[in-house]
Design a protein around this motif. Structure first.
Motif, PDB file in Angstrom:
ATOM      1  N   TYR A 152      90.155 -58.148  51.760  1.00 21.80           N
ATOM      2  CA  TYR A 152      89.124 -59.154  52.018  1.00 21.80           C
ATOM      3  C   TYR A 152      89.734 -60.442  52.555  1.00 21.80           C
ATOM      4  O   TYR A 152      89.176 -61.098  53.430  1.00 21.80           O
ATOM      5  CB  TYR A 152      88.353 -59.433  50.724  1.00 21.80           C
ATOM      6  N   ARG A 189      76.522 -55.617  48.432  1.00 20.25           N
ATOM      7  CA  ARG A 189      77.220 -56.401  47.395  1.00 20.25           C
ATOM      8  C   ARG A 189      78.529 -55.722  46.985  1.00 20.25           C
ATOM      9  O   ARG A 189      78.793 -55.516  45.796  1.00 20.25           O
ATOM     10  CB  ARG A 189      76.349 -56.575  46.144  1.00 20.25           C
ATOM     11  N   LEU A 190      79.338 -55.343  47.964  1.00 21.10           N
ATOM     12  CA  LEU A 190      80.607 -54.679  47.653  1.00 21.10           C
ATOM     13  C   LEU A 190      81.594 -55.694  47.093  1.00 21.10           C
ATOM     14  O   LEU A 190      81.665 -56.828  47.571  1.00 21.10           O
ATOM     15  CB  LEU A 190      81.218 -54.052  48.911  1.00 21.10           C
ATOM     16  N   SER A 191      82.365 -55.279  46.127  1.00 23.71           N
ATOM     17  CA  SER A 191      83.399 -56.154  45.576  1.00 23.71           C
ATOM     18  C   SER A 191      84.646 -56.033  46.458  1.00 23.71           C
ATOM     19  O   SER A 191      84.813 -55.039  47.181  1.00 23.71           O
ATOM     20  CB  SER A 191      83.746 -55.717  44.154  1.00 23.71           C
ATOM     21  N   PRO A 192      85.558 -57.028  46.379  1.00 22.09           N
ATOM     22  CA  PRO A 192      86.803 -56.923  47.153  1.00 22.09           C
ATOM     23  C   PRO A 192      87.562 -55.629  46.842  1.00 22.09           C
ATOM     24  O   PRO A 192      88.281 -55.104  47.688  1.00 22.09           O
ATOM     25  CB  PRO A 192      87.601 -58.153  46.720  1.00 22.09           C
ATOM     26  N   GLU A 193      87.384 -55.088  45.620  1.00 16.26           N
ATOM     27  CA  GLU A 193      88.076 -53.841  45.263  1.00 16.26           C
ATOM     28  C   GLU A 193      87.446 -52.634  45.970  1.00 16.26           C
ATOM     29  O   GLU A 193      88.115 -51.633  46.216  1.00 16.26           O
ATOM     30  CB  GLU A 193      88.026 -53.590  43.739  1.00 16.26           C
ATOM     31  N   GLU A 194      86.149 -52.724  46.259  1.00 14.56           N
ATOM     32  CA  GLU A 194      85.476 -51.589  46.914  1.00 14.56           C
ATOM     33  C   GLU A 194      85.708 -51.589  48.434  1.00 14.56           C
ATOM     34  O   GLU A 194      85.582 -50.556  49.082  1.00 14.56           O
ATOM     35  CB  GLU A 194      83.962 -51.637  46.650  1.00 14.56           C
TER      36      GLU A 194
END
Ligand SMILES: O=C(O)[C@H](O)COP(=O)(O)O
Length: 254
Positions: free
Chosen positions: A117, A195-200
């Motif tokens: 990200y 709403r993806l997280s930086p991990e996804e």
């Protein structure tokens, strides 16, 4: 319900050579043109006829939109272009072969530059930004803000004002909207919608010329997280190819 269709441009000359492209204006290959027409046929068969279209200002996205709309039987609907939908500026990596970058800098940096990200590749030389500033396509982008590299966070920050100001009003008015853009501007948009997280995020790869349909509720939240590709099997295979870039050789252009 509102319908949004996301489409990455068809194969470009530098996609086929496995080179980082970013803001360099590379045209479609003949294969990319065929892919774009195929996308239009998929839209028509699905009865998904766009009312409005948004593209970046890069030729590969503009021509993909034109060819797709012709094949879908919608060649004359309004198209709006904006640099905010451009590919991520890939900095000093632009023009370089992905395999060579992977070999030189190693797997971890290569992956961070492509799929994290917040990491931006090393910046391009200052004179490249001066060249971009003279291009009328970037009118409205202040000279001092002309990018020399971008992380996905930077892409998200320049993309979302356009999403809210230009794309959302059409969706709210019930217009089926097609956005034709690029690997990383679409990753930023999907991350926002889902709403993806930086991990996804690292696992998200957008294949070329595969229409991705999002049905959105009144708050513009996807009814199905991740949307639905019109041809899910082909899209999964093509996304796996994108993920493997860096370890594949260039493809002959036909
Ligand atoms: O600009 C590029 O090099 C490609 O369009 C996208 O590259 P990526 O999928 O490696 O981020």
């Amino acid at each position: 319900m509102r319908t949004l269709i996301l489409l990455r441009h068809g194969e470009s000359g530098w996609n086929s050579q496995n080179r980082f492209t970013g803001w360099i204006d590379v045209d479609l290959t003949p294969r990319g043109e065929r892919q774009a027409r195929h996308s239009g046929r998929l839209l028509r068969e699905a009865g998904l006829l766009p009312d409005l279209v948004h593209t970046s200002v890069l030729t590969r996205a503009i021509r993909t939109a034109t060819l797709t709309l012709e094949a879908a039987g919608r060649p004359r609907i309004p198209v709006t272009r904006n640099w905010r939908l451009n590919e991520r500026h890939y900095g000093a990596l632009q023009g370089r072969e992905k395999n060579a970058v992977l070999r030189e800098f190693g797997e971890e940096r290569f992956r961070r530059w492509r799929r994290s990200y917040d990491a931006a590749p090393p910046p391009a030389a200052p004179d490249t930004a001066r060249g971009l500033a003279c291009d009328p396509r970037h009118a409205g982008l202040p000279h001092e803000s002309m990018p020399r590299t971008e992380s996905l966070a930077d892409v998200t920050a320049r993309l979302l004002p356009y999403w809210h100001d230009a794309v959302v009003p059409g969706l709210r008015a019930g217009r089926t909207t097609l956005v034709v853009a690029h690997s990383n501007s679409l990753r930023a948009l999907v991350a926002h919608l889902d709403r993806l997280s930086p991990e996804e995020l690292p696992a998200l790869d957008i294949p070329t010329a595969m229409p991705l349909r999002y049905d959105l509720d009144e708050h513009l939240v996807p009814l199905v997280r991740g949307g639905r590709y019109l041809d899910p099997e082909a899209a999964a295979a093509a996304a796996a190819e994108v993920a493997a870039e860096g370890s594949r050789s260039s493809r002959p252009t036909r």
